[in-house]
Design a protein around this motif. Sequence first.
Motif, mmCIF file in Angstrom:
data_model
loop_
_atom_site.group_PDB
_atom_site.id
_atom_site.type_symbol
_atom_site.label_atom_id
_atom_site.label_comp_id
_atom_site.label_asym_id
_atom_site.label_seq_id
_atom_site.Cartn_x
_atom_site.Cartn_y
_atom_site.Cartn_z
ATOM 1 N N SER A 48 79.173 -28.957 116.183
ATOM 2 C CA SER A 48 80.227 -28.357 116.883
ATOM 3 C C SER A 48 81.003 -27.221 116.252
ATOM 4 N N LEU A 49 80.357 -27.297 115.018
ATOM 5 C CA LEU A 49 80.981 -25.516 114.675
ATOM 6 C C LEU A 49 80.021 -24.857 114.514
ATOM 7 N N ASN A 50 79.046 -24.831 115.617
ATOM 8 C CA ASN A 50 78.074 -23.690 115.703
ATOM 9 C C ASN A 50 77.161 -23.482 114.430
ATOM 10 N N LEU A 51 77.008 -24.528 113.465
ATOM 11 C CA LEU A 51 76.093 -24.412 112.427
ATOM 12 C C LEU A 51 74.725 -25.011 112.787
ATOM 13 N N ASP A 52 73.728 -24.265 112.063
ATOM 14 C CA ASP A 52 72.390 -24.620 112.235
ATOM 15 C C ASP A 52 71.925 -25.762 111.278
ATOM 16 N N VAL A 53 71.909 -26.882 111.394
ATOM 17 C CA VAL A 53 71.418 -28.197 110.670
ATOM 18 C C VAL A 53 70.236 -28.464 110.583
ATOM 19 N N SER A 54 69.374 -27.855 111.608
ATOM 20 C CA SER A 54 67.908 -27.969 111.648
ATOM 21 C C SER A 54 66.943 -27.894 110.240
ATOM 22 N N ARG A 55 67.630 -27.343 109.259
ATOM 23 C CA ARG A 55 66.696 -27.061 108.139
ATOM 24 C C ARG A 55 67.231 -27.723 107.051
ATOM 25 N N LEU A 56 68.200 -28.394 107.252
ATOM 26 C CA LEU A 56 68.811 -29.230 106.311
ATOM 27 C C LEU A 56 68.015 -30.400 105.707
ATOM 28 N N ASN A 57 67.937 -30.649 104.497
ATOM 29 C CA ASN A 57 67.089 -31.750 103.831
ATOM 30 C C ASN A 57 68.105 -32.607 103.181
ATOM 31 N N LEU A 58 68.447 -33.695 104.006
ATOM 32 C CA LEU A 58 69.432 -34.582 103.376
ATOM 33 C C LEU A 58 69.078 -35.219 102.026
ATOM 34 N N THR A 59 67.910 -35.344 101.740
ATOM 35 C CA THR A 59 67.561 -36.012 100.514
ATOM 36 C C THR A 59 67.940 -35.177 99.208
ATOM 37 N N GLU A 60 68.097 -34.052 99.484
ATOM 38 C CA GLU A 60 68.367 -32.910 98.447
ATOM 39 C C GLU A 60 70.055 -32.696 98.374
ATOM 40 N N ILE A 61 70.871 -33.252 99.428
ATOM 41 C CA ILE A 61 72.252 -33.007 99.315
ATOM 42 C C ILE A 61 72.885 -34.144 98.906
ATOM 43 N N GLU A 62 73.754 -34.268 97.641
ATOM 44 C CA GLU A 62 74.320 -35.159 97.071
ATOM 45 C C GLU A 62 75.505 -35.159 97.085
ATOM 46 N N THR A 63 75.957 -33.779 97.063
ATOM 47 C CA THR A 63 77.592 -33.552 97.139
ATOM 48 C C THR A 63 78.330 -32.883 97.998
ATOM 49 N N VAL A 64 79.380 -32.664 98.395
ATOM 50 C CA VAL A 64 79.989 -31.794 99.038
ATOM 51 C C VAL A 64 79.642 -30.214 98.751
ATOM 52 N N ALA A 65 79.543 -29.916 97.499
ATOM 53 C CA ALA A 65 79.121 -28.667 97.147
ATOM 54 C C ALA A 65 77.891 -28.392 97.591
ATOM 55 N N ASP A 66 76.714 -29.185 97.358
ATOM 56 C CA ASP A 66 75.389 -29.104 97.721
ATOM 57 C C ASP A 66 75.122 -28.747 99.152
ATOM 58 N N LEU A 67 76.252 -29.422 100.243
ATOM 59 C CA LEU A 67 76.230 -29.352 101.555
ATOM 60 C C LEU A 67 76.694 -28.059 101.829
ATOM 61 N N LEU A 68 77.850 -27.480 101.293
ATOM 62 C CA LEU A 68 78.475 -26.333 101.630
ATOM 63 C C LEU A 68 77.393 -25.114 101.145
ATOM 64 N N GLU A 69 76.564 -25.097 100.128
ATOM 65 C CA GLU A 69 75.866 -24.309 99.683
ATOM 66 C C GLU A 69 74.602 -24.134 100.542
ATOM 67 N N ALA A 70 73.949 -25.276 101.078
ATOM 68 C CA ALA A 70 73.039 -25.388 102.003
ATOM 69 C C ALA A 70 73.307 -24.815 103.390
ATOM 70 N N LEU A 71 74.525 -24.832 103.675
ATOM 71 C CA LEU A 71 74.972 -24.362 105.103
ATOM 72 C C LEU A 71 75.557 -22.796 104.926
ATOM 73 N N GLY A 72 75.435 -22.221 103.670
ATOM 74 C CA GLY A 72 75.845 -20.827 103.407
ATOM 75 C C GLY A 72 77.469 -20.679 103.440
ATOM 76 N N ALA A 73 77.909 -21.695 103.229
ATOM 77 C CA ALA A 73 79.659 -21.793 103.344
ATOM 78 C C ALA A 73 80.305 -21.433 102.149
ATOM 79 N N VAL A 74 79.613 -20.977 100.891
ATOM 80 C CA VAL A 74 79.931 -20.696 99.742
ATOM 81 C C VAL A 74 79.492 -19.398 99.128
ATOM 82 N N GLU A 75 80.520 -18.603 98.791
ATOM 83 C CA GLU A 75 80.017 -17.478 97.979
ATOM 84 C C GLU A 75 79.337 -17.375 96.907
ATOM 85 N N LEU A 76 78.144 -17.238 96.674
ATOM 86 C CA LEU A 76 77.244 -17.343 95.407
ATOM 87 C C LEU A 76 77.532 -16.047 94.491
#
Length: 77
Positions: A48-76
Motif C-alpha cells: 500500500s506504500l508502493n514498496l516492492d516486497v517481492s524480494r524480501l526473505n522473511l527468514t532473514e528479517i528478525e528486527t524492525v531495523a532488518d526490515l527497514l534495511e531490506a526495504l532501503g528505508a535507512v541510510e547506510l
Amino acid sequence: MDKKSQIIKLLSEHIGVEPEDVSEDDAFLSDLHMNPTEMSDFVHSLTSLNLDVSRLNLTEIETVADLLEALGAVELS
C-alpha cells in the motif's frame, strides 16, 4: 513523511500500538509478538506504500531495523 516513518506507522497500526512504541531494535517475534502469519500479512500490507516486497526473505528479517534495511528505508553510512 519519510519512508521509514511510513513503515513504522503502518506496523504500529497493524499491531495496535502507537508509532513511538515501536523501536528499530524490536524483534518481530519476541518484542512485537508477531507470528509468521501476522508478519506475512504485514509485509503484504507494505504494498500500500508502493514498496516492492517481492524480494524480501522473511527468514532473514528478525528486527524492525532488518526490515527497514531490506526495504532501503535507512541510510547506510
